[in-house]
Design a protein around this motif. Sequence first.
Motif, PDB file in Angstrom:
ATOM      1  N   UNK A   1      63.932  -6.769  46.209  1.00 18.01           N
ATOM      2  CA  UNK A   1      63.909  -5.698  45.213  1.00 18.01           C
ATOM      3  C   UNK A   1      62.958  -5.944  44.051  1.00 18.01           C
ATOM      4  N   UNK A   2      62.387  -7.152  43.948  1.00 17.14           N
ATOM      5  CA  UNK A   2      61.593  -7.490  42.773  1.00 17.14           C
ATOM      6  C   UNK A   2      60.212  -8.013  43.182  1.00 17.14           C
ATOM      7  N   UNK A   3      59.190  -7.528  42.477  1.00 16.92           N
ATOM      8  CA  UNK A   3      57.819  -7.969  42.691  1.00 16.92           C
ATOM      9  C   UNK A   3      57.188  -8.301  41.344  1.00 16.92           C
ATOM     10  N   UNK A   4      56.431  -9.382  41.300  1.00 17.86           N
ATOM     11  CA  UNK A   4      55.640  -9.711  40.114  1.00 17.86           C
ATOM     12  C   UNK A   4      54.181  -9.792  40.542  1.00 17.86           C
ATOM     13  N   UNK A   5      53.274  -9.527  39.622  1.00 18.09           N
ATOM     14  CA  UNK A   5      51.872  -9.584  39.993  1.00 18.09           C
ATOM     15  C   UNK A   5      50.944  -9.387  38.820  1.00 18.09           C
ATOM     16  N   UNK A   6      49.669  -9.264  39.134  1.00 14.47           N
ATOM     17  CA  UNK A   6      48.638  -9.090  38.111  1.00 14.47           C
ATOM     18  C   UNK A   6      47.517  -8.227  38.679  1.00 14.47           C
ATOM     19  N   UNK A   7      46.791  -7.567  37.775  1.00 18.00           N
ATOM     20  CA  UNK A   7      45.684  -6.700  38.172  1.00 18.00           C
ATOM     21  C   UNK A   7      44.493  -6.904  37.242  1.00 18.00           C
ATOM     22  N   UNK A   8      43.331  -6.635  37.789  1.00 21.77           N
ATOM     23  CA  UNK A   8      42.081  -6.683  37.023  1.00 21.77           C
ATOM     24  C   UNK A   8      41.240  -5.484  37.440  1.00 21.77           C
ATOM     25  N   UNK A   9      40.721  -4.766  36.464  1.00 18.57           N
ATOM     26  CA  UNK A   9      39.883  -3.610  36.752  1.00 18.57           C
ATOM     27  C   UNK A   9      38.629  -3.666  35.884  1.00 18.57           C
ATOM     28  N   UNK A  10      37.489  -3.827  36.530  1.00 19.19           N
ATOM     29  CA  UNK A  10      36.212  -3.854  35.823  1.00 19.19           C
ATOM     30  C   UNK A  10      35.909  -2.460  35.269  1.00 19.19           C
ATOM     31  N   UNK A  11      35.457  -2.408  34.035  1.00 16.84           N
ATOM     32  CA  UNK A  11      35.230  -1.129  33.365  1.00 16.84           C
ATOM     33  C   UNK A  11      33.741  -0.932  33.063  1.00 16.84           C
ATOM     34  N   UNK A  12      33.226   0.216  33.421  1.00 16.62           N
ATOM     35  CA  UNK A  12      31.832   0.569  33.142  1.00 16.62           C
ATOM     36  C   UNK A  12      31.593   0.555  31.634  1.00 16.62           C
ATOM     37  N   UNK A  13      30.469  -0.025  31.210  1.00 18.51           N
ATOM     38  CA  UNK A  13      30.131  -0.112  29.787  1.00 18.51           C
ATOM     39  C   UNK A  13      28.708   0.390  29.591  1.00 18.51           C
ATOM     40  N   UNK A  14      28.542   1.709  29.644  1.00 22.97           N
ATOM     41  CA  UNK A  14      27.214   2.314  29.571  1.00 22.97           C
ATOM     42  C   UNK A  14      27.065   3.298  28.411  1.00 22.97           C
ATOM     43  N   UNK A  15      28.155   3.551  27.682  1.00 24.63           N
ATOM     44  CA  UNK A  15      28.094   4.527  26.598  1.00 24.63           C
ATOM     45  C   UNK A  15      27.584   3.845  25.336  1.00 24.63           C
ATOM     46  N   UNK A  16      26.537   4.387  24.759  1.00 24.14           N
ATOM     47  CA  UNK A  16      25.909   3.758  23.591  1.00 24.14           C
ATOM     48  C   UNK A  16      25.697   4.792  22.486  1.00 24.14           C
ATOM     49  N   UNK A  17      25.924   4.361  21.254  1.00 25.96           N
ATOM     50  CA  UNK A  17      25.606   5.206  20.116  1.00 25.96           C
ATOM     51  C   UNK A  17      24.087   5.264  19.942  1.00 25.96           C
TER      52      UNK A  17
END
Length: 304
Positions: free
Chosen positions: A229-245
């Motif tokens: 009934x129980x699960x533990x874990x971790x996640x990683x999600x790379x995020x696009x970084x292209x927005x510039x002022x």
Amino acid sequence: MKLKSAPHLIAACTAMICAGASLSAHAETGKLLLTGGVSSIDGAAGGGLTPWAVIGSNATEGEIGGTAFVTTARTKDYGLNIVGASVGIHDRYELSIAQQDFKTGVTGTGLGLPGLHLKQTILGAKVRVAGDAILDSDSLMPQIAVGVELKNLGSTGLDGTLRALGAKREGVDLYVSATKLFLGQSLLVNGTLRATKANQNGLLGFGSTSDNSYSLQPEFSVAYLISKNWVVGAEYRSMRDKLRLPVAGANGLRAEDWKDIFVAWAPNKNLSVTLAYVDLGTIVPLTTASRKQTGYYLSAQVAF
């Protein structure tokens, strides 16, 4: 593609789920507890942050099932509420919808937009193209799925700023996921590769003047079943970084990768609850003094 009829889409999705329930109400599903994943922030089955190759719901081959979920997340400066639903067809096809409401709180004051809400509707489709997480659990063959997410960011007072930065309010993400379940070790691992133009998952539009091409962003998940009934874990999600002022050296819209550590509890096949510690890095550091956006994520899902 315009998504102005989101309430009607949710109603239609709910009707499809009810239809699926009437077809499979008397069928005992063979899917193991928690192997269908939970609902991600974009509506697809998987972890909280990223889709997996699994098909949502409890339906197996020859059955139709569905899920519905509600999620809330809070960080130091922001809040996010999400509702959504999905239909799983024959454990091969998945259709999903999610509506996100991102609350900027007082951070919008620096932009002259205090209390700004960014609302995004996401339509998703996923197809399992190879492998079977359960049947192939004694081999190295993963379950593989391809998916598409059509995203539409609602109109707000931020529209002019996004246009000036070259960001559009509509975009399409494409992804491929591979999920491997090691039943003997009670371990699940997933890798997803996403092609996207989304800034902060679309909440700051799609594309930019500096780079309007697709970027390939990797995403990873690992989950360990500590009991049935129980699960533990971790996640990683790379995020696009292209927005510039449009100012030399400006870094006020920097995006950083998202991460979480989660625990999920499923008392039965029809209900699951997920709680996570999230680290979303900096989100619009221009208005938050570059504070790291850490906090919690809580989601409840019903499935059949």
